[in-house]
Design a protein around this motif. Sequence first.
Motif, PDB file in Angstrom:
ATOM      1  N   PHE A 136      -0.258  -0.540  -4.726  1.00  0.00           N
ATOM      2  CA  PHE A 136      -1.447   0.311  -4.887  1.00  0.00           C
ATOM      3  C   PHE A 136      -1.069   1.741  -4.522  1.00  0.00           C
ATOM      4  N   GLU A 137      -1.349   2.673  -5.397  1.00  0.00           N
ATOM      5  CA  GLU A 137      -1.010   4.072  -5.125  1.00  0.00           C
ATOM      6  C   GLU A 137      -2.200   4.963  -5.483  1.00  0.00           C
ATOM      7  N   ARG A 138      -2.611   5.721  -4.503  1.00  0.00           N
ATOM      8  CA  ARG A 138      -3.757   6.616  -4.662  1.00  0.00           C
ATOM      9  C   ARG A 138      -3.451   7.738  -5.654  1.00  0.00           C
ATOM     10  N   ALA A 139      -2.211   8.227  -5.645  1.00  0.00           N
ATOM     11  CA  ALA A 139      -1.848   9.348  -6.530  1.00  0.00           C
ATOM     12  C   ALA A 139      -1.592   8.842  -7.950  1.00  0.00           C
ATOM     13  N   GLU A 141      -6.902   3.399  -4.778  1.00  0.00           N
ATOM     14  CA  GLU A 141      -6.812   3.526  -3.318  1.00  0.00           C
ATOM     15  C   GLU A 141      -7.229   2.222  -2.651  1.00  0.00           C
ATOM     16  N   VAL A 142      -6.450   1.787  -1.689  1.00  0.00           N
ATOM     17  CA  VAL A 142      -6.849   0.623  -0.895  1.00  0.00           C
ATOM     18  C   VAL A 142      -7.851   1.107   0.147  1.00  0.00           C
ATOM     19  N   VAL A 143      -9.046   0.516   0.117  1.00  0.00           N
ATOM     20  CA  VAL A 143     -10.072   0.961   1.067  1.00  0.00           C
ATOM     21  C   VAL A 143     -10.379  -0.098   2.126  1.00  0.00           C
ATOM     22  N   GLY A 182       6.273   8.847  -5.357  1.00  0.00           N
ATOM     23  CA  GLY A 182       6.944   9.929  -4.605  1.00  0.00           C
ATOM     24  C   GLY A 182       6.314  10.244  -3.264  1.00  0.00           C
ATOM     25  N   GLY A 183       5.006   9.990  -3.106  1.00  0.00           N
ATOM     26  CA  GLY A 183       4.351  10.217  -1.810  1.00  0.00           C
ATOM     27  C   GLY A 183       4.550  11.637  -1.307  1.00  0.00           C
ATOM     28  N   THR A 184       5.138  11.761  -0.151  1.00  0.00           N
ATOM     29  CA  THR A 184       5.397  13.069   0.477  1.00  0.00           C
ATOM     30  C   THR A 184       6.069  14.038  -0.479  1.00  0.00           C
ATOM     31  N   TRP A 185       6.933  13.535  -1.339  1.00  0.00           N
ATOM     32  CA  TRP A 185       7.757  14.410  -2.189  1.00  0.00           C
ATOM     33  C   TRP A 185       7.031  14.888  -3.423  1.00  0.00           C
ATOM     34  N   LEU A 186       5.768  14.479  -3.582  1.00  0.00           N
ATOM     35  CA  LEU A 186       4.923  14.989  -4.682  1.00  0.00           C
ATOM     36  C   LEU A 186       4.265  16.265  -4.170  1.00  0.00           C
ATOM     37  N   ILE A 189      17.017   8.462   9.644  1.00  0.00           N
ATOM     38  CA  ILE A 189      17.291   8.697   8.221  1.00  0.00           C
ATOM     39  C   ILE A 189      16.336   7.747   7.499  1.00  0.00           C
ATOM     40  N   PRO A 190      15.290   8.267   6.875  1.00  0.00           N
ATOM     41  CA  PRO A 190      14.221   7.352   6.448  1.00  0.00           C
ATOM     42  C   PRO A 190      14.600   6.332   5.355  1.00  0.00           C
ATOM     43  N   PHE A 191      15.216   6.777   4.259  1.00  0.00           N
ATOM     44  CA  PHE A 191      15.320   5.860   3.106  1.00  0.00           C
ATOM     45  C   PHE A 191      16.153   4.597   3.412  1.00  0.00           C
ATOM     46  N   THR A 208      -4.948  16.953   0.404  1.00  0.00           N
ATOM     47  CA  THR A 208      -3.757  16.398  -0.256  1.00  0.00           C
ATOM     48  C   THR A 208      -3.049  15.407   0.658  1.00  0.00           C
ATOM     49  N   HIS A 209      -2.179  14.604   0.055  1.00  0.00           N
ATOM     50  CA  HIS A 209      -1.360  13.687   0.855  1.00  0.00           C
ATOM     51  C   HIS A 209      -0.113  14.396   1.377  1.00  0.00           C
ATOM     52  N   SER A 210       0.549  15.152   0.499  1.00  0.00           N
ATOM     53  CA  SER A 210       1.852  15.719   0.852  1.00  0.00           C
ATOM     54  C   SER A 210       1.723  16.923   1.779  1.00  0.00           C
ATOM     55  N   ARG A 260      13.626  22.685   1.789  1.00  0.00           N
ATOM     56  CA  ARG A 260      14.865  22.001   1.407  1.00  0.00           C
ATOM     57  C   ARG A 260      15.067  20.853   2.384  1.00  0.00           C
ATOM     58  N   THR A 261      15.799  19.829   1.997  1.00  0.00           N
ATOM     59  CA  THR A 261      15.981  18.684   2.891  1.00  0.00           C
ATOM     60  C   THR A 261      16.679  19.124   4.172  1.00  0.00           C
ATOM     61  N   ASN A 262      16.410  18.396   5.250  1.00  0.00           N
ATOM     62  CA  ASN A 262      17.120  18.702   6.495  1.00  0.00           C
ATOM     63  C   ASN A 262      18.257  17.719   6.736  1.00  0.00           C
ATOM     64  N   LEU A 263      18.462  16.814   5.787  1.00  0.00           N
ATOM     65  CA  LEU A 263      19.614  15.908   5.822  1.00  0.00           C
ATOM     66  C   LEU A 263      20.449  16.170   4.581  1.00  0.00           C
ATOM     67  N   VAL A 319       0.856  -1.196   0.000  1.00  0.00           N
ATOM     68  CA  VAL A 319       0.000   0.000   0.000  1.00  0.00           C
ATOM     69  C   VAL A 319       0.891   1.244   0.000  1.00  0.00           C
ATOM     70  N   GLY A 320       0.926   1.952  -1.130  1.00  0.00           N
ATOM     71  CA  GLY A 320       1.677   3.200  -1.218  1.00  0.00           C
ATOM     72  C   GLY A 320       2.924   3.089  -2.071  1.00  0.00           C
ATOM     73  N   ALA A 321       3.167   4.116  -2.895  1.00  0.00           N
ATOM     74  CA  ALA A 321       4.370   4.156  -3.751  1.00  0.00           C
ATOM     75  C   ALA A 321       5.197   5.400  -3.445  1.00  0.00           C
ATOM     76  N   ALA A 339       8.577   6.620  -0.897  1.00  0.00           N
ATOM     77  CA  ALA A 339       9.915   6.035  -0.778  1.00  0.00           C
ATOM     78  C   ALA A 339       9.855   4.639  -0.153  1.00  0.00           C
ATOM     79  N   ALA A 340       8.994   4.460   0.861  1.00  0.00           N
ATOM     80  CA  ALA A 340       8.915   3.160   1.531  1.00  0.00           C
ATOM     81  C   ALA A 340       8.322   2.099   0.606  1.00  0.00           C
ATOM     82  N   GLY A 341       7.249   2.443  -0.096  1.00  0.00           N
ATOM     83  CA  GLY A 341       6.605   1.477  -0.994  1.00  0.00           C
ATOM     84  C   GLY A 341       7.531   1.089  -2.145  1.00  0.00           C
TER      85      GLY A 341
HETATM   86  P1  FAD Z   1       4.858   8.797   1.920  1.00  0.00           P
HETATM   87  O1  FAD Z   1       5.935   9.480   1.191  1.00  0.00           O
HETATM   88  O2  FAD Z   1       3.871   9.591   2.664  1.00  0.00           O
HETATM   89  O3  FAD Z   1       4.132   7.820   0.915  1.00  0.00           O
HETATM   90  C1  FAD Z   1       2.955   7.127   1.225  1.00  0.00           C
HETATM   91  C2  FAD Z   1       2.217   6.842  -0.071  1.00  0.00           C
HETATM   92  O4  FAD Z   1       1.098   6.003   0.209  1.00  0.00           O
HETATM   93  C3  FAD Z   1       1.662   8.073  -0.751  1.00  0.00           C
HETATM   94  O5  FAD Z   1       2.081   8.098  -2.091  1.00  0.00           O
HETATM   95  C4  FAD Z   1       0.137   7.926  -0.628  1.00  0.00           C
HETATM   96  O6  FAD Z   1      -0.555   8.477  -1.723  1.00  0.00           O
HETATM   97  C5  FAD Z   1       0.000   6.426  -0.571  1.00  0.00           C
HETATM   98  N1  FAD Z   1      -1.212   5.975   0.115  1.00  0.00           N
HETATM   99  C6  FAD Z   1      -1.624   6.302   1.370  1.00  0.00           C
HETATM  100  N2  FAD Z   1      -2.775   5.662   1.663  1.00  0.00           N
HETATM  101  C7  FAD Z   1      -3.094   4.924   0.577  1.00  0.00           C
HETATM  102  C8  FAD Z   1      -4.168   4.039   0.280  1.00  0.00           C
HETATM  103  N3  FAD Z   1      -5.139   3.787   1.160  1.00  0.00           N
HETATM  104  N4  FAD Z   1      -4.189   3.447  -0.932  1.00  0.00           N
HETATM  105  C9  FAD Z   1      -3.210   3.687  -1.843  1.00  0.00           C
HETATM  106  N5  FAD Z   1      -2.171   4.524  -1.621  1.00  0.00           N
HETATM  107  C10 FAD Z   1      -2.118   5.115  -0.417  1.00  0.00           C
HETATM  108  N6  FAD Z   1      12.903  12.776   5.000  1.00  0.00           N
HETATM  109  C11 FAD Z   1      14.198  12.884   4.638  1.00  0.00           C
HETATM  110  O7  FAD Z   1      14.884  11.876   4.435  1.00  0.00           O
HETATM  111  N7  FAD Z   1      14.777  14.116   4.483  1.00  0.00           N
HETATM  112  C12 FAD Z   1      14.083  15.260   4.661  1.00  0.00           C
HETATM  113  O8  FAD Z   1      14.640  16.337   4.510  1.00  0.00           O
HETATM  114  C13 FAD Z   1      12.698  15.170   5.029  1.00  0.00           C
HETATM  115  N8  FAD Z   1      11.946  16.275   5.172  1.00  0.00           N
HETATM  116  C14 FAD Z   1      10.613  16.158   5.433  1.00  0.00           C
HETATM  117  C15 FAD Z   1       9.835  17.298   5.533  1.00  0.00           C
HETATM  118  C16 FAD Z   1       8.475  17.211   5.776  1.00  0.00           C
HETATM  119  C17 FAD Z   1       7.658  18.455   5.867  1.00  0.00           C
HETATM  120  C18 FAD Z   1       7.879  15.952   5.928  1.00  0.00           C
HETATM  121  C19 FAD Z   1       6.404  15.825   6.174  1.00  0.00           C
HETATM  122  C20 FAD Z   1       8.643  14.805   5.855  1.00  0.00           C
HETATM  123  C21 FAD Z   1      10.014  14.890   5.610  1.00  0.00           C
HETATM  124  N9  FAD Z   1      10.816  13.756   5.520  1.00  0.00           N
HETATM  125  C22 FAD Z   1      12.148  13.866   5.191  1.00  0.00           C
HETATM  126  C23 FAD Z   1      10.268  12.434   5.827  1.00  0.00           C
HETATM  127  C24 FAD Z   1       9.548  11.806   4.632  1.00  0.00           C
HETATM  128  O9  FAD Z   1       8.259  11.613   5.022  1.00  0.00           O
HETATM  129  C25 FAD Z   1      10.231  10.540   4.221  1.00  0.00           C
HETATM  130  O10 FAD Z   1      11.446  10.930   3.595  1.00  0.00           O
HETATM  131  C26 FAD Z   1       9.499   9.670   3.201  1.00  0.00           C
HETATM  132  O11 FAD Z   1       9.144  10.433   2.100  1.00  0.00           O
HETATM  133  C27 FAD Z   1       8.308   8.916   3.740  1.00  0.00           C
HETATM  134  O12 FAD Z   1       7.988   7.953   2.780  1.00  0.00           O
HETATM  135  P2  FAD Z   1       6.785   6.927   2.946  1.00  0.00           P
HETATM  136  O13 FAD Z   1       6.780   6.107   1.711  1.00  0.00           O
HETATM  137  O14 FAD Z   1       6.871   6.264   4.252  1.00  0.00           O
HETATM  138  O15 FAD Z   1       5.478   7.799   3.029  1.00  0.00           O
END
Ligand code: FAD
Length: 442
Positions: free
Chosen positions: A34-37, A127-129, A41-45, A326-328, A63-65, A72-75, A11-13, A15-17
């Motif tokens: 499965f990606e709703r958008a 979207e996964v519901v 890119g998730g957050t980065w979109l 460091i998330p990725f 919105t999601h993001s 700018r990145t904090n890392l 669920v989600g595309a 960085a984690a997905g």
């Molecule tokens: P997301 O990126 O949120 O992706 C989740 C995805 O799941 C989305 O695409 C969404 O559309 C999809 N989704 C959700 N629910 C459903 C559903 N029911 N069905 C289908 N699709 C769904 N990290 C860094 O490394 N460096 C930084 O500088 C940094 N700065 C940040 C600044 C801010 C303001 C924020 C909020 C976060 C920051 N982060 C930073 C952390 C950032 O969240 C992570 O880097 C990373 O992008 C998280 O990835 P994710 O895949 O876990 O979640």
Amino acid sequence: MPSPSLRLAVVGAGAAGLAAARELRREGHAPVVFERAAAVGGTWLYAAPASAATADPLGAAATHSSLYASLRTNLPREVMGFLDFPFTAASSAVDARRFPGHQEVLRYLEDFARRFDLYGLVRFETEVVGVRREAGGRWAVTSRKLGEKGEQDEEVYDAVVVCNGHYTEPRIASIPGADAWPGKQMHSHNYRVPEPFLDQVVIVIGASASAFDISRDIASVAKEVHIADRSAPASTCEQQPGYDNMWLHSMIDRAQEDGSVVFQDGNSIKADVIMHCTGYLYDFPFLGDDSTISVDDNCVDPLYKHVFPIEVAPDLSFIGLPWKVIPFPLFELQSKWVARVLSGRIKLPSKDEMMEDVKATYLRREIRGWPKRYAHNFSGGYQFEYDDWLAEQCGHPPIEEWRKLMYAANSKNKAARPESYRDEWDDDHLVAQANEDFKKYL
Ligand code: FAD
């Protein structure tokens, strides 16, 4: 016996997905993401101000993001990237700075998806519901195609990997009197650009990286910015160095019907806006009780190593819950571990042993005096211990020494030069080591 090819729903595309999809396929599984958008890119979109405008500025609906335009990145990029796919200023870079703007992170994630041929695995605008456990232990996944018809579909998968992010559902500060206060309240989730705050008096609640960035962003146009930090001593009222229109206070005591806001330091200010930079809530609206987890005060529980719900492991898993990390690279290592556990190459301990481990994490939290909502907070050096544990499970080298040192150097630099750490640093020797190390992947 290993069961090498499972049909898996991710669920989600973000960085984690993407990391999960790559590692699951590398292990021989067949993931469907499965990606709703309409894009990865998730957050980065980044969602532009018009699309982020919402009827409820305290809510998540539009919105999601949660990114703002100036983010700018904090890392530093060397630290931030996946372990085997360096985040360098490639020829395709849109922003070659060491702490680039958000567009560059999206470019990097798109490159990652292209390089590892992940696009074909993703069902966009879907979207996964619902996720329901079937009698035989498999999972029925209900998805909804976004768009005019909105058809729903149900398919059965061997396991589900949840990568839905946790920076979308706002957490709001409780302020006595806020209901009758006539000003505008909003959450940083819905903040994009400073212009709407021209000549206004804005109170920013929070002490996170976002609170810091947004206060400075808004101070460029606002009449006054007042930061309310609940960890500041009650008597705090300090003008911020370098600003003639920004002050730091202790927490808000109450908001009043006449438009004033009273801080614990006793100061009262007539404000136009209260901006809640107060973080986010974990939210899994598609999971039911059969997921066997509960979310209480931002603690997802009980989870073995912050990934597997003990009762239904390994068929349900979560990538990316920890914060202050460091998330990725963490996503990458969690994903490798999940992929190998699912194929049977790595065995999980017994349920009792997993529960003992969970209890030990509760105890660690209590000893530190941390509230429950810090359950997935990895600050204080724990993230590398955790990463290296995952790496060891998977027969992967530990996190590089330069990355650990660079992370520490960045934290120190950020504390010393909050305004300029993204452009001034003292760790070029570590950058050189990182670039040397990256040669094997480039
Ligand atoms: P997301 O990126 O949120 O992706 C989740 C995805 O799941 C989305 O695409 C969404 O559309 C999809 N989704 C959700 N629910 C459903 C559903 N029911 N069905 C289908 N699709 C769904 N990290 C860094 O490394 N460096 C930084 O500088 C940094 N700065 C940040 C600044 C801010 C303001 C924020 C909020 C976060 C920051 N982060 C930073 C952390 C950032 O969240 C992570 O880097 C990373 O992008 C998280 O990835 P994710 O895949 O876990 O979640």
